[in-house]
Design a protein around this motif. Structure first.
Motif, PDB file in Angstrom:
ATOM      1  N   GLU A 161       8.413 -36.673 -31.572  1.00 44.72           N
ATOM      2  CA  GLU A 161       7.522 -36.149 -30.538  1.00 44.72           C
ATOM      3  C   GLU A 161       6.202 -35.711 -31.172  1.00 44.72           C
ATOM      4  OE1 GLU A 161      11.293 -34.198 -28.095  1.00 44.72           O
ATOM      5  OE2 GLU A 161       9.947 -32.960 -29.303  1.00 44.72           O
ATOM      6  N   ARG A 162       5.098 -36.165 -30.584  1.00 42.91           N
ATOM      7  CA  ARG A 162       3.778 -35.768 -31.033  1.00 42.91           C
ATOM      8  C   ARG A 162       2.959 -35.288 -29.843  1.00 42.91           C
ATOM      9  NH1 ARG A 162       1.791 -37.440 -36.051  1.00 42.91           N
ATOM     10  NH2 ARG A 162       3.245 -38.661 -37.300  1.00 42.91           N
ATOM     11  N   THR A 163       2.158 -34.280 -30.069  1.00 38.44           N
ATOM     12  CA  THR A 163       1.256 -33.796 -29.030  1.00 38.44           C
ATOM     13  C   THR A 163      -0.044 -34.583 -29.139  1.00 38.44           C
ATOM     14  OG1 THR A 163       2.242 -31.603 -29.204  1.00 38.44           O
ATOM     15  CG2 THR A 163       0.142 -31.775 -28.050  1.00 38.44           C
ATOM     16  N   VAL A 164      -0.301 -35.434 -28.163  1.00 38.28           N
ATOM     17  CA  VAL A 164      -1.484 -36.289 -28.191  1.00 38.28           C
ATOM     18  C   VAL A 164      -2.607 -35.676 -27.355  1.00 38.28           C
ATOM     19  CG1 VAL A 164      -2.389 -38.577 -27.671  1.00 38.28           C
ATOM     20  CG2 VAL A 164      -0.055 -38.326 -28.542  1.00 38.28           C
ATOM     21  N   GLN A 165      -2.283 -35.312 -26.123  1.00 36.69           N
ATOM     22  CA  GLN A 165      -3.245 -34.721 -25.209  1.00 36.69           C
ATOM     23  C   GLN A 165      -2.770 -33.328 -24.806  1.00 36.69           C
ATOM     24  OE1 GLN A 165      -6.195 -36.179 -23.904  1.00 36.69           O
ATOM     25  NE2 GLN A 165      -5.909 -37.784 -25.434  1.00 36.69           N
ATOM     26  N   GLY A 166      -3.708 -32.474 -24.405  1.00 35.53           N
ATOM     27  CA  GLY A 166      -3.318 -31.149 -23.939  1.00 35.53           C
ATOM     28  C   GLY A 166      -4.437 -30.142 -24.140  1.00 35.53           C
ATOM     29  N   SER A 167      -4.087 -28.885 -23.945  1.00 32.50           N
ATOM     30  CA  SER A 167      -5.048 -27.795 -24.086  1.00 32.50           C
ATOM     31  C   SER A 167      -4.333 -26.585 -24.675  1.00 32.50           C
ATOM     32  CB  SER A 167      -5.649 -27.445 -22.718  1.00 32.50           C
ATOM     33  OG  SER A 167      -6.420 -26.268 -22.794  1.00 32.50           O
ATOM     34  N   PHE A 168      -4.903 -26.024 -25.754  1.00 25.93           N
ATOM     35  CA  PHE A 168      -4.303 -24.869 -26.423  1.00 25.93           C
ATOM     36  C   PHE A 168      -5.409 -23.903 -26.812  1.00 25.93           C
ATOM     37  CE2 PHE A 168      -2.894 -22.572 -30.209  1.00 25.93           C
ATOM     38  CZ  PHE A 168      -1.647 -22.108 -29.818  1.00 25.93           C
ATOM     39  N   HIS A 169      -5.212 -22.623 -26.472  1.00 25.98           N
ATOM     40  CA  HIS A 169      -6.211 -21.596 -26.792  1.00 25.98           C
ATOM     41  C   HIS A 169      -5.483 -20.349 -27.276  1.00 25.98           C
ATOM     42  CE1 HIS A 169      -9.533 -18.621 -25.283  1.00 25.98           C
ATOM     43  NE2 HIS A 169      -9.546 -18.758 -26.600  1.00 25.98           N
ATOM     44  N   ALA A 183     -11.421 -10.866 -35.276  1.00 29.57           N
ATOM     45  CA  ALA A 183     -11.494 -11.582 -33.998  1.00 29.57           C
ATOM     46  C   ALA A 183     -11.534 -13.075 -34.280  1.00 29.57           C
ATOM     47  CB  ALA A 183     -12.729 -11.164 -33.206  1.00 29.57           C
ATOM     48  N   GLU A 184     -10.766 -13.830 -33.532  1.00 32.78           N
ATOM     49  CA  GLU A 184     -10.816 -15.276 -33.655  1.00 32.78           C
ATOM     50  C   GLU A 184     -10.380 -15.930 -32.352  1.00 32.78           C
ATOM     51  OE1 GLU A 184      -7.171 -17.252 -35.669  1.00 32.78           O
ATOM     52  OE2 GLU A 184      -7.743 -15.590 -36.992  1.00 32.78           O
ATOM     53  N   ASP A 185     -10.934 -17.101 -32.107  1.00 28.22           N
ATOM     54  CA  ASP A 185     -10.561 -17.922 -30.962  1.00 28.22           C
ATOM     55  C   ASP A 185     -10.320 -19.337 -31.461  1.00 28.22           C
ATOM     56  OD1 ASP A 185     -11.173 -16.880 -27.858  1.00 28.22           O
ATOM     57  OD2 ASP A 185     -12.024 -15.640 -29.437  1.00 28.22           O
ATOM     58  N   PHE A 186      -9.079 -19.783 -31.357  1.00 29.79           N
ATOM     59  CA  PHE A 186      -8.730 -21.147 -31.752  1.00 29.79           C
ATOM     60  C   PHE A 186      -8.508 -21.970 -30.493  1.00 29.79           C
ATOM     61  CE2 PHE A 186      -5.182 -24.163 -32.703  1.00 29.79           C
ATOM     62  CZ  PHE A 186      -5.913 -25.036 -33.488  1.00 29.79           C
ATOM     63  N   ARG A 187      -9.324 -22.996 -30.323  1.00 30.26           N
ATOM     64  CA  ARG A 187      -9.208 -23.884 -29.159  1.00 30.26           C
ATOM     65  C   ARG A 187      -9.063 -25.321 -29.640  1.00 30.26           C
ATOM     66  NH1 ARG A 187     -11.457 -21.762 -24.162  1.00 30.26           N
ATOM     67  NH2 ARG A 187     -12.366 -19.687 -24.468  1.00 30.26           N
ATOM     68  N   ILE A 188      -8.190 -26.057 -28.973  1.00 32.42           N
ATOM     69  CA  ILE A 188      -8.047 -27.467 -29.289  1.00 32.42           C
ATOM     70  C   ILE A 188      -7.674 -28.215 -28.016  1.00 32.42           C
ATOM     71  CG2 ILE A 188      -5.621 -27.223 -29.987  1.00 32.42           C
ATOM     72  CD1 ILE A 188      -6.198 -29.365 -32.148  1.00 32.42           C
ATOM     73  N   GLY A 189      -8.236 -29.388 -27.830  1.00 30.53           N
ATOM     74  CA  GLY A 189      -7.965 -30.191 -26.651  1.00 30.53           C
ATOM     75  C   GLY A 189      -9.259 -30.737 -26.073  1.00 30.53           C
ATOM     76  N   PRO A 190      -9.217 -31.731 -25.207  1.00 33.96           N
ATOM     77  CA  PRO A 190      -8.006 -32.360 -24.678  1.00 33.96           C
ATOM     78  C   PRO A 190      -7.353 -33.380 -25.613  1.00 33.96           C
ATOM     79  CG  PRO A 190      -9.926 -33.356 -23.681  1.00 33.96           C
ATOM     80  CD  PRO A 190     -10.438 -32.240 -24.532  1.00 33.96           C
ATOM     81  N   ASP A 191      -8.151 -33.920 -26.579  1.00 33.95           N
ATOM     82  CA  ASP A 191      -7.583 -34.904 -27.504  1.00 33.95           C
ATOM     83  C   ASP A 191      -7.085 -34.178 -28.748  1.00 33.95           C
ATOM     84  OD1 ASP A 191      -6.868 -37.082 -28.991  1.00 33.95           O
ATOM     85  OD2 ASP A 191      -8.668 -38.245 -28.536  1.00 33.95           O
ATOM     86  N   ILE A 192      -5.891 -33.588 -28.649  1.00 35.36           N
ATOM     87  CA  ILE A 192      -5.354 -32.767 -29.735  1.00 35.36           C
ATOM     88  C   ILE A 192      -5.103 -33.586 -30.992  1.00 35.36           C
ATOM     89  CG2 ILE A 192      -3.335 -31.431 -30.455  1.00 35.36           C
ATOM     90  CD1 ILE A 192      -3.221 -30.280 -27.640  1.00 35.36           C
ATOM     91  N   ALA A 193      -4.501 -34.761 -30.852  1.00 35.44           N
ATOM     92  CA  ALA A 193      -4.152 -35.579 -32.010  1.00 35.44           C
ATOM     93  C   ALA A 193      -5.384 -35.954 -32.818  1.00 35.44           C
ATOM     94  CB  ALA A 193      -3.404 -36.830 -31.552  1.00 35.44           C
ATOM     95  N   ALA A 194      -6.463 -36.358 -32.141  1.00 32.86           N
ATOM     96  CA  ALA A 194      -7.678 -36.753 -32.849  1.00 32.86           C
ATOM     97  C   ALA A 194      -8.295 -35.581 -33.595  1.00 32.86           C
ATOM     98  CB  ALA A 194      -8.683 -37.342 -31.861  1.00 32.86           C
ATOM     99  N   THR A 195      -8.274 -34.401 -32.993  1.00 31.69           N
ATOM    100  CA  THR A 195      -8.837 -33.226 -33.647  1.00 31.69           C
ATOM    101  C   THR A 195      -8.027 -32.833 -34.877  1.00 31.69           C
ATOM    102  OG1 THR A 195      -9.678 -32.416 -31.522  1.00 31.69           O
ATOM    103  CG2 THR A 195      -9.520 -30.820 -33.312  1.00 31.69           C
ATOM    104  N   LEU A 196      -6.708 -32.868 -34.774  1.00 32.82           N
ATOM    105  CA  LEU A 196      -5.860 -32.503 -35.910  1.00 32.82           C
ATOM    106  C   LEU A 196      -6.034 -33.466 -37.088  1.00 32.82           C
ATOM    107  CD1 LEU A 196      -2.523 -31.490 -34.116  1.00 32.82           C
ATOM    108  CD2 LEU A 196      -4.187 -29.965 -35.201  1.00 32.82           C
ATOM    109  N   ARG A 197      -6.445 -34.692 -36.827  1.00 28.46           N
ATOM    110  CA  ARG A 197      -6.634 -35.666 -37.904  1.00 28.46           C
ATOM    111  C   ARG A 197      -7.909 -35.414 -38.714  1.00 28.46           C
ATOM    112  NH1 ARG A 197      -4.523 -39.477 -34.066  1.00 28.46           N
ATOM    113  NH2 ARG A 197      -6.651 -40.022 -33.418  1.00 28.46           N
TER     114      ARG A 197
END
Length: 283
Positions: A161-169, A183-197
């Motif tokens: 299982e891989r998370t390809v699309q989504g939204s995480f904050h 203080a920190e704000d970590f945001r990723i999405g909608p293309d989670i897989a591409a960002t993690l690469r």
């Protein structure tokens, strides 16, 4: 004459949503930390496996078995002056695919003078097309200590299982003596897989973790923490002086949850002192 019982369509029931709120208050009494107040509502449950322990050990449970769009979960933990508590979860929290609205979780931690809290939940697993937002607000007295952890797995590699699309904050606000110290704000999405690469993000890693230690002992633990983390591709650790205390921030990344825990477990054991690793954790 038309038979309404045949032609009319039944109205589908509204989708059932998770709503949970758990609150725990503990304080020092007769030389050790004791539970003072406990509140549980909805899917949020809190269990104390060892009542004689110090620090007080509490296990958080979401009886819904996971979160999806529209679900809400909240935890509030207060540690009184001179008291100590270690908080973990029964299992990894799972965030499933969301049809529309996002799932939300909020955590509020408050620690009185001379108190200490270790916020050590097990990993959050984010599935493909999940939408999730989490807030963490911590209020510490001037001489209080805290160890705060959040670890996230974007899919489960062992299950294919891989998370390809989504939204995480993920949003953190840590204050000591009323002053904002982290203080920190970590945001990723909608293309989670591409960002993690991306090399500047995670270089393809699917498992990440952030640990923050606020303690006078933080500077002394910096080099041992770096030795556990290892090469720079696996993460890093830094130290800052904060008033009369110190702040150690460590970040980890790994190809999967198992590889992450191989470094995360000894790092938690190091930073959590005599309390060590929560008993529910395992490799």
């Amino acid at each position: 004459m038309i038979d309404d019982t045949v032609t009319s369509r039944p109205v589908p029931p509204a989708a059932q949503r998770v709503a949970g709120l758990g609150r725990l208050f503990c304080g020092k009494s007769d030389g050790r930390t004791r539970l003072q107040r406990l509140y549980q509502d909805g899917s949020a449950k809190i269990r104390l496996p060892t009542v004689e322990s110090d620090p007080l050990e509490a296990v958080l449970i979401n009886t819904a078995g996971g979160l999806t769009g529209g679900d809400r979960l909240g935890w509030a933990i207060e540690v009184g002056a001179g008291a100590s508590a270690s908080i973990t979860t029964q299992a990894c929290e799972k965030v499933y695919r969301a049809a529309a609205d996002r799932a939300e979780a909020s955590v509020g931690l408050r620690v009185g003078s001379g108190g200490r809290i270790a916020w050590l939940p097990q990993e959050t697993i984010v599935f493909d097309r999940a939408a999730f937002a989490r807030t963490l607000d911590v209020e510490l007295a001037d001489d209080a200590e805290a160890l705060v952890l959040e670890a996230t797995l974007f899919g489960r590699l062992a299950m294919g299982e891989r998370t390809v699309q989504g939204s995480f904050h993920d949003r953190w606000r840590i204050r000591q003596g009323g002053t904002l110290i982290h203080a920190e704000d970590f945001r990723i999405g909608p293309d989670i897989a591409a960002t993690l690469r991306r090399p500047a993000a995670a270089s393809g890693a699917l498992a990440v973790a952030t640990l923050l230690l606020v303690s006078p002992q933080a500077e002394n633990l910096l080099e041992p923490a770096r030795a556990i983390i290892g090469d720079s591709a696996a993460g890093g650790a830094s130290f800052w002086s904060v008033g009369g205390s110190g702040k150690l921030l460590a970040r980890l990344c790994a190809g999967d949850g198992y590889q992450l825990r191989k470094r995360l477990v000894p790092l938690v054991e190091l930073l959590n002192g005599r309390a060590g690793l929560p008993k529910l954790w395992s490799l």
